[in-house]
Motif scaffolding. Structure first.
Motif, short mmCIF file in Angstrom:
data_model
loop_
_atom_site.label_atom_id
_atom_site.label_comp_id
_atom_site.label_asym_id
_atom_site.label_seq_id
_atom_site.Cartn_x
_atom_site.Cartn_y
_atom_site.Cartn_z
N GLY A 47 2.63 45.31 39.06
CA GLY A 47 1.99 46.46 38.70
C GLY A 47 0.86 46.12 37.81
N GLY A 60 -2.01 48.21 36.54
CA GLY A 60 -1.79 49.63 35.92
C GLY A 60 -1.91 49.48 34.29
N ARG A 61 -1.61 50.48 33.75
CA ARG A 61 -1.87 50.61 32.13
C ARG A 61 -0.95 49.67 31.50
NH1 ARG A 61 -2.95 56.87 31.77
NH2 ARG A 61 -1.83 56.70 33.45
#
Length: 269
Positions: free
Chosen positions: A7, A10-11
């Motif tokens: 991920g 992502g943030r």
């Protein structure tokens, strides 16, 4: 060490990559789709070959799909002989919980315990930024002024900033496997009414039924799955499953969370 992060676009995952890469002491491997696909066990195993530590940021989407994705990641980590898996989980892992992702979190933790890999479980509370968006999305005009209508009763919730979760995951990646869980929470657990007052000053918090909230989401154009996910999470909050307050963020990162009050957290996002 060679540290892989899922991920990574992502943030949370992206911030973990930045934190780990800043020291330039370890090789950091960002794993993103479509190169590394949660649904493709072969690509996962290839991506994890030679990796010492995996920071496993959870997938999203339908709960059944997430469960399959997580099983693929854990199997690939075991087959690649990854020594340490730092897994992002949630405070609510009870299979009897109404929250749709509680069972996926609990199942993933069980898979890791049985995998043969060393592990550290990071059970995060609800993200401050996410909950603030739910509050804003539930704002409605009422007879006596603006109202925020949520099915959470007078429950408390220990909101945690995404940045603090990322910092904690990065810290765990640099430590040996703890083979236990770490509760990543904010420094306090205010009531939902207090959070509403910080996010939308002047608005009145109104407790509504899950059915009313779900209908409002669907009428507003939300998809059926995400409406279900939000409603079940709030039902879980109502039951007190997200009220835990822990000092683990401070212990892992050697300093207190960056924002000491809910108002400071939600109003600076």
């Amino acid at each position: 060490m060679r540290i892989a992060v899922t991920g990574a676009s992502g943030r949370v995952g992206g911030r973990v990559v930045e934190l780990l890469a800043a020291g330039r002491e370890h090789e950091v491997v960002p794993l993103t789709r479509p190169t590394t696909d949660y649904a493709d066990p072969v690509s996962l195993r290839m991506a994890l070959t030679g990796v010492d530590t995996l920071v496993f940021v959870s997938s999203d989407g339908h709960a059944a799909t997430v469960m399959l994705h997580h099983a693929n990641v854990v199997r690939a980590a075991a087959e690649a002989e990854v020594a340490h898996v730092v897994a992002l989980s949630g405070l609510d892992i009870d299979v009897d919980s109404p929250f749709c992702y509680a069972v996926t979190n609990g199942h993933t933790e069980d898979l890791l315990r049985a995998s043969g890999c060393g592990y550290s479980l990071a059970r995060a509370s609800v993200y401050t930024e996410f909950f603030a968006s739910l509050v804003r999305g539930a704002l409605r005009p009422g007879a006596g002024g603006d109202e925020v209508r949520l099915p959470a009763g007078d429950a408390r919730v220990s909101l945690v900033a995404r940045a603090d979760v990322a910092r904690s995951l990065a810290a765990l990646a640099l430590l040996p496997p703890s083979n236990t869980h770490h509760d990543l929470t904010g420094p306090a657990a205010p009531t939902v009414a207090e959070i509403v007052a910080a996010v939308e000053p002047g608005a009145r918090y109104v407790d509504v039924s899950p059915a009313e909230y779900l209908t409002a989401l669907l009428d507003g154009g939300e998809t059926s799955w995400w409406a279900h996910a939000y409603a079940t999470m709030l039902e879980s909050i109502h039951l007190g499953r997200w009220a835990t307050v822990s000092g683990d963020v401070a212990a892992l990162t050697s300093r207190l969370p960056r924002r000491s009050t809910v108002a400071q957290q939600v109003l600076t996002q």
